[in-house]
Write a protein that holds these residues in place. Structure first.
Motif, PDB file in Angstrom:
ATOM      1  N   ALA A   8     -10.532   9.526  -3.018  1.00  0.00           N
ATOM      2  CA  ALA A   8      -9.140   9.683  -3.449  1.00  0.00           C
ATOM      3  C   ALA A   8      -9.065  10.555  -4.698  1.00  0.00           C
ATOM      4  CB  ALA A   8      -8.510   8.319  -3.701  1.00  0.00           C
ATOM      5  N   ASN A   9     -10.014  10.399  -5.604  1.00  0.00           N
ATOM      6  CA  ASN A   9     -10.036  11.223  -6.809  1.00  0.00           C
ATOM      7  C   ASN A   9     -10.213  12.700  -6.443  1.00  0.00           C
ATOM      8  OD1 ASN A   9     -10.196  11.233  -9.883  1.00  0.00           O
ATOM      9  ND2 ASN A   9     -11.980  12.433  -9.265  1.00  0.00           N
ATOM     10  N   CYS A  10     -11.109  12.976  -5.496  1.00  0.00           N
ATOM     11  CA  CYS A  10     -11.302  14.359  -5.033  1.00  0.00           C
ATOM     12  C   CYS A  10     -10.026  14.897  -4.400  1.00  0.00           C
ATOM     13  CB  CYS A  10     -12.451  14.440  -4.039  1.00  0.00           C
ATOM     14  SG  CYS A  10     -14.071  14.224  -4.788  1.00  0.00           S
ATOM     15  N   LEU A  11      -9.335  14.062  -3.640  1.00  0.00           N
ATOM     16  CA  LEU A  11      -8.077  14.462  -3.016  1.00  0.00           C
ATOM     17  C   LEU A  11      -7.046  14.830  -4.074  1.00  0.00           C
ATOM     18  CD1 LEU A  11      -6.217  14.462  -0.337  1.00  0.00           C
ATOM     19  CD2 LEU A  11      -5.471  12.270  -1.250  1.00  0.00           C
ATOM     20  N   VAL A  12      -6.891  13.989  -5.101  1.00  0.00           N
ATOM     21  CA  VAL A  12      -5.913  14.241  -6.161  1.00  0.00           C
ATOM     22  C   VAL A  12      -6.262  15.527  -6.911  1.00  0.00           C
ATOM     23  CG1 VAL A  12      -5.015  13.399  -8.370  1.00  0.00           C
ATOM     24  CG2 VAL A  12      -5.226  11.836  -6.433  1.00  0.00           C
ATOM     25  N   ALA A  13      -7.521  15.677  -7.293  1.00  0.00           N
ATOM     26  CA  ALA A  13      -7.941  16.881  -8.013  1.00  0.00           C
ATOM     27  C   ALA A  13      -7.708  18.128  -7.163  1.00  0.00           C
ATOM     28  CB  ALA A  13      -9.406  16.778  -8.424  1.00  0.00           C
ATOM     29  N   GLY A  14      -8.084  18.075  -5.893  1.00  0.00           N
ATOM     30  CA  GLY A  14      -7.876  19.215  -5.002  1.00  0.00           C
ATOM     31  C   GLY A  14      -6.409  19.533  -4.819  1.00  0.00           C
ATOM     32  N   LEU A  74       0.832  -1.195   0.000  1.00  0.00           N
ATOM     33  CA  LEU A  74       0.000   0.000   0.000  1.00  0.00           C
ATOM     34  C   LEU A  74       0.872   1.253   0.000  1.00  0.00           C
ATOM     35  CD1 LEU A  74      -2.836   1.252   0.192  1.00  0.00           C
ATOM     36  CD2 LEU A  74      -2.625   1.104   2.681  1.00  0.00           C
ATOM     37  N   GLU A  75       1.872   1.287   0.856  1.00  0.00           N
ATOM     38  CA  GLU A  75       2.751   2.451   0.952  1.00  0.00           C
ATOM     39  C   GLU A  75       3.526   2.671  -0.353  1.00  0.00           C
ATOM     40  OE1 GLU A  75       6.397   4.244   3.666  1.00  0.00           O
ATOM     41  OE2 GLU A  75       5.478   2.349   4.245  1.00  0.00           O
ATOM     42  N   GLU A  76       4.086   1.601  -0.917  1.00  0.00           N
ATOM     43  CA  GLU A  76       4.825   1.739  -2.174  1.00  0.00           C
ATOM     44  C   GLU A  76       3.925   2.254  -3.300  1.00  0.00           C
ATOM     45  OE1 GLU A  76       8.007  -1.967  -1.678  1.00  0.00           O
ATOM     46  OE2 GLU A  76       6.025  -2.342  -2.535  1.00  0.00           O
ATOM     47  N   GLY A  77       2.715   1.727  -3.386  1.00  0.00           N
ATOM     48  CA  GLY A  77       1.795   2.137  -4.434  1.00  0.00           C
ATOM     49  C   GLY A  77       1.355   3.582  -4.301  1.00  0.00           C
ATOM     50  N   LEU A  78       0.958   3.982  -3.091  1.00  0.00           N
ATOM     51  CA  LEU A  78       0.520   5.361  -2.888  1.00  0.00           C
ATOM     52  C   LEU A  78       1.675   6.347  -3.056  1.00  0.00           C
ATOM     53  CD1 LEU A  78      -1.969   5.054   0.119  1.00  0.00           C
ATOM     54  CD2 LEU A  78      -2.515   5.331  -2.310  1.00  0.00           C
ATOM     55  N   ASP A  79       2.830   6.026  -2.463  1.00  0.00           N
ATOM     56  CA  ASP A  79       3.985   6.916  -2.602  1.00  0.00           C
ATOM     57  C   ASP A  79       4.390   7.057  -4.067  1.00  0.00           C
ATOM     58  OD1 ASP A  79       4.097   7.320   0.129  1.00  0.00           O
ATOM     59  OD2 ASP A  79       5.881   6.078   0.442  1.00  0.00           O
ATOM     60  N   GLY A  80       4.453   5.943  -4.781  1.00  0.00           N
ATOM     61  CA  GLY A  80       4.829   5.982  -6.195  1.00  0.00           C
ATOM     62  C   GLY A  80       3.847   6.794  -7.020  1.00  0.00           C
ATOM     63  N   PHE A  81       2.566   6.616  -6.754  1.00  0.00           N
ATOM     64  CA  PHE A  81       1.512   7.336  -7.468  1.00  0.00           C
ATOM     65  C   PHE A  81       1.669   8.847  -7.302  1.00  0.00           C
ATOM     66  CE2 PHE A  81      -2.770   9.269  -7.323  1.00  0.00           C
ATOM     67  CZ  PHE A  81      -3.199   9.004  -8.621  1.00  0.00           C
ATOM     68  N   PHE A  82       1.775   9.298  -6.059  1.00  0.00           N
ATOM     69  CA  PHE A  82       1.866  10.740  -5.818  1.00  0.00           C
ATOM     70  C   PHE A  82       3.198  11.321  -6.295  1.00  0.00           C
ATOM     71  CE2 PHE A  82      -1.700   9.778  -2.960  1.00  0.00           C
ATOM     72  CZ  PHE A  82      -2.593  10.722  -3.428  1.00  0.00           C
ATOM     73  N   GLU A  83       4.273  10.582  -6.186  1.00  0.00           N
ATOM     74  CA  GLU A  83       5.564  11.046  -6.715  1.00  0.00           C
ATOM     75  C   GLU A  83       5.498  11.181  -8.239  1.00  0.00           C
ATOM     76  OE1 GLU A  83       8.365  12.131  -5.381  1.00  0.00           O
ATOM     77  OE2 GLU A  83       7.802  11.772  -3.301  1.00  0.00           O
ATOM     78  N   PHE A  84       4.874  10.216  -8.902  1.00  0.00           N
ATOM     79  CA  PHE A  84       4.725  10.237 -10.360  1.00  0.00           C
ATOM     80  C   PHE A  84       3.959  11.489 -10.786  1.00  0.00           C
ATOM     81  CE2 PHE A  84       2.812   9.018 -14.428  1.00  0.00           C
ATOM     82  CZ  PHE A  84       3.863   8.395 -15.079  1.00  0.00           C
ATOM     83  N   LEU A  85       2.858  11.782 -10.107  1.00  0.00           N
ATOM     84  CA  LEU A  85       2.088  12.981 -10.433  1.00  0.00           C
ATOM     85  C   LEU A  85       2.898  14.241 -10.170  1.00  0.00           C
ATOM     86  CD1 LEU A  85      -1.499  12.157  -9.092  1.00  0.00           C
ATOM     87  CD2 LEU A  85      -0.560  11.797 -11.383  1.00  0.00           C
ATOM     88  N   TYR A  86       3.621  14.248  -9.070  1.00  0.00           N
ATOM     89  CA  TYR A  86       4.371  15.430  -8.664  1.00  0.00           C
ATOM     90  C   TYR A  86       5.461  15.807  -9.677  1.00  0.00           C
ATOM     91  CZ  TYR A  86       6.271  18.795  -5.313  1.00  0.00           C
ATOM     92  OH  TYR A  86       6.690  19.940  -4.683  1.00  0.00           O
ATOM     93  N   ARG A  87       5.995  14.806 -10.385  1.00  0.00           N
ATOM     94  CA  ARG A  87       7.027  15.064 -11.395  1.00  0.00           C
ATOM     95  C   ARG A  87       6.539  16.023 -12.477  1.00  0.00           C
ATOM     96  NH1 ARG A  87       8.054   9.042 -12.531  1.00  0.00           N
ATOM     97  NH2 ARG A  87       8.527   8.446 -10.418  1.00  0.00           N
ATOM     98  N   GLU A  88       5.238  16.018 -12.724  1.00  0.00           N
ATOM     99  CA  GLU A  88       4.667  16.913 -13.742  1.00  0.00           C
ATOM    100  C   GLU A  88       3.798  17.973 -13.084  1.00  0.00           C
ATOM    101  OE1 GLU A  88       5.725  16.977 -16.759  1.00  0.00           O
ATOM    102  OE2 GLU A  88       6.930  15.168 -16.508  1.00  0.00           O
ATOM    103  N   ARG A  89       4.250  18.445 -11.962  1.00  0.00           N
ATOM    104  CA  ARG A  89       3.508  19.428 -11.173  1.00  0.00           C
ATOM    105  C   ARG A  89       3.090  20.638 -12.000  1.00  0.00           C
ATOM    106  NH1 ARG A  89       5.876  22.783  -6.005  1.00  0.00           N
ATOM    107  NH2 ARG A  89       3.890  23.713  -5.404  1.00  0.00           N
ATOM    108  N   GLY A  90       4.001  21.196 -12.779  1.00  0.00           N
ATOM    109  CA  GLY A  90       3.711  22.401 -13.558  1.00  0.00           C
ATOM    110  C   GLY A  90       2.444  22.282 -14.393  1.00  0.00           C
TER     111      GLY A  90
END
Length: 182
Positions: free
Chosen positions: A142-148, A74-90
């Motif tokens: 979780a979708n609302c969290l990501v969008a927010g 769970l930790e690896e999946g969530l951390d990887g997901f948010f890190e992946f999104l963060y790479r394209e923050r701009g």
């Protein structure tokens, strides 16, 4: 990733990175100009400018979230997901609509719900109505969290967002998200 797929991925990343201000304020022509492509090329890859963000998120989901309980903790999946999104923050902070249509959003959330149910079913656990409700509620939240997070400029570090989401997951889903031998 095959050469053809890699070329398509690189082009789609150029399109994503061409989002330089809020998506609702940009035209497809402006995105095409920023990516150095034609409208025809754009529409060969995306149905609309609003699909760009969901394409990128679907890659993150397939790479990280759908592997939770299969090949990732769970930790690896969530951390990887948010890190992946963060790479394209701009571009991602500009790519979300402020008010997406509920119908479009509901359709987009079917796959993550189904993937989570498949993971649970593959462990021999029946997905009854109560568990199905937990899955749908969790995916929608979780979708609302990501969008927010994106709409607010991704100000929180990815590991903090990941940890906070994990804290909110129902215990039964956390238990079912364990790796088969974990």
């Amino acid at each position: 990733m095959g050469e053809t797929n890699r070329t398509g991925f690189d082009l789609e990343m150029r399109i994503l990175r061409a989002i330089s201000r809020p998506i609702a304020e940009m035209t497809v022509e402006q995105i095409c100009k920023g990516a150095g492509i034609s409208r025809q090329t754009f529409y060969a890859h995306f149905k609309s400018k609003f699909d760009i963000v969901y394409w990128y998120i679907s890659i993150a989901e397939e790479t990280y979230l759908y592997e939770i309980g299969r090949t990732l903790t769970l930790e690896e999946g969530l951390d990887g997901f948010f890190e992946f999104l963060y790479r394209e923050r701009g571009p991602l902070v500009n790519a979300f609509e402020k008010d997406p249509k509920k119908r479009e959003l509901r359709h987009r959330l079917e796959k993550p719900c189904n993937e989570f149910m498949w993971t649970i079913l593959s462990k021999g656990v029946d997905v009854g109505d109560d568990l199905r409700f937990c899955i749908v509620y969790t995916v929608e939240s979780a979708n609302c969290l990501v969008a927010g997070w994106c709409l607010n400029g991704m100000d929180e570090p990815p590991d903090v967002v990941s940890r906070r989401l994990a804290m909110c997951l129902p215990a039964q889903l956390v238990e079912l998200a364990q790796l088969p031998n974990g």
